[in-house]
Design an enzyme around this catalytic site. Sequence first.
Site, PDB file in Angstrom:
ATOM      1  N   ILE A 105       0.875  -1.158  -0.094  1.00  0.00           N
ATOM      2  CA  ILE A 105      -0.236  -0.032  -0.063  1.00  0.00           C
ATOM      3  C   ILE A 105       0.749   1.225  -0.084  1.00  0.00           C
ATOM      4  O   ILE A 105       0.359   2.374   0.065  1.00  0.00           O
ATOM      5  CB  ILE A 105      -1.012  -0.062   1.272  1.00  0.00           C
ATOM      6  CG1 ILE A 105      -0.161  -0.186   2.547  1.00  0.00           C
ATOM      7  CG2 ILE A 105      -2.073  -1.074   1.125  1.00  0.00           C
ATOM      8  CD1 ILE A 105      -1.038   0.279   3.512  1.00  0.00           C
ATOM      9  N   LYS A 106       2.104   1.005   0.052  1.00  0.00           N
ATOM     10  CA  LYS A 106       3.025   2.265  -0.171  1.00  0.00           C
ATOM     11  C   LYS A 106       2.981   2.724  -1.577  1.00  0.00           C
ATOM     12  O   LYS A 106       2.774   2.197  -2.496  1.00  0.00           O
ATOM     13  CB  LYS A 106       4.385   2.037   0.291  1.00  0.00           C
ATOM     14  CG  LYS A 106       4.427   1.500   1.877  1.00  0.00           C
ATOM     15  CD  LYS A 106       4.065   2.701   2.746  1.00  0.00           C
ATOM     16  CE  LYS A 106       4.365   2.335   4.193  1.00  0.00           C
ATOM     17  NZ  LYS A 106       3.826   1.176   4.738  1.00  0.00           N
TER      18      LYS A 106
END
Length: 375
Positions: free
Chosen positions: A178-179
Site C-alpha cells: 500500500i506504499k
Amino acid sequence: MIPYSTQFIEEDDIAAVVDVLKSSHLTQGAKVEEFEAAIAEYVGARFCVAFNSATSALLGAYAVAEIGENDEIITTPISFVATSNMAIALGAKPVFCDVKTDGNIDESLIESLITPRTRALVPVDFAGKPVAIEAIKAIAKKHNLLVIEDSSHALGSGIGTQRIGSFADMTIFSFHAIKPITTGEGGAVVTNDEAFAQKLKLFRSHGIIKKQLWNSDMVSLGHNFRLTEFAAALGLSQLHKLDRFLATRNEIARYYDERFAGHKLFATIAIDADEQSARHLYPLLLSPALHCSKEDVFTELQTRGLGVQVHYKPIYQNSFYKERFGEQRLANTEHFYKSSLSIPCHQKMSMEDARIVADTVLEVMEHYSHRECSF
C-alpha cells in the site's frame, strides 16, 4: 469500495517480474543491486541496502548501530508497532515522545527525555509529511546520538531541494503493497555511512562474506532478510513511475484541501511551503463539534464505500506494551488518535473518485453534526 491506499500494478511491472522469473537467478543476483543503486540515487544517499521488509530493515539499522540491552531510543507512539518493536527485540526500551497536531514527533519535547541510556532518536515522517529533521539532528549532535529516521511513509518526500533519505544517519523506507511504490513486501535502509552499509549487508545475509571459489566466512551474526530478484524487479519498474504516482496523490490531496478548507467539523494537515509529501495518507482530524463518536463516522463512511482507516492506535495502548512498560498517556497523542481518520488518496484513483470521496465525507460529516450523541 475505494481503499485508503492500494498498489497500482501495470503491464510493464508484470513484464519486469516475468523476465526475472525466466532468468537464472531468483535471488542473490544483479537486480537487487540495481534497485539499491536507483533508490540511493533517487533520494541522494551514498548507499542503499534492501531488505525483505521495512521491519527487518529497522532491526538491521538498530543492530548495526549497536543498540541493545538496557539502551533507549526516543520515538513516537503514532506509528506502526515495528518502529519500537525492533528496538525491544534487541533488548532496548522505546521512550515515547508526544506528537504535534500533524502527527509528527514534537521535537521541542525530545531533549527532556534524553538519559544516559539514550542511543538514538527515531522520528517517523507521519503520512509522508517530513519531521523537523534539522532540529532533531541538532539535538542528536548536542548529545552525541544517532538519528534513525523511519520514513516508511515518505519515499519521495522532501524539504526544499533535498529528499528524505539524505538527512539522517540511517533512513528506513517501506515497499509494502500500500506504499507509493511496492515490491510486495520489502524495505531498505539508506545511509551515507559506508561502515553502516557494509554491516547492514552482512546482517541481512547470515553475516557471511564470500571469498574465492566455494570459500566463504561467517564474520558476524546475521539473518536471511534478503529481497528477492523478482521483488527488486517490481520495485525498480515502480520506482521509474514514482514521480507520476506522487503527482497523482498530491493532485488529489490539493483537491481535498480546497473542498475541505475551513470546515467547522474537521481539519486537515497542512504541508509547509518548503516541504514535499509523498501523501501516503490523507488524514482528517475530527472536531469535537461533530457531536458523535469516530466509530460512528468510520462505520458510515465504510458503509458508503470508502475504505477509511485509523493511523494509528498509540503504540503504548497495545497489551504487550502495557504489560511490559505499564500504563502511559500522552495528551496530544491521545487527542490525535481520538480525532484522526485516513481517507482514500492514492495513484489508482481518478479525480472523479476523489470527488466521490469528498462529497461522501462532507455529506456524512454534515449528517452527524446534527446527531445527539457523545464524541
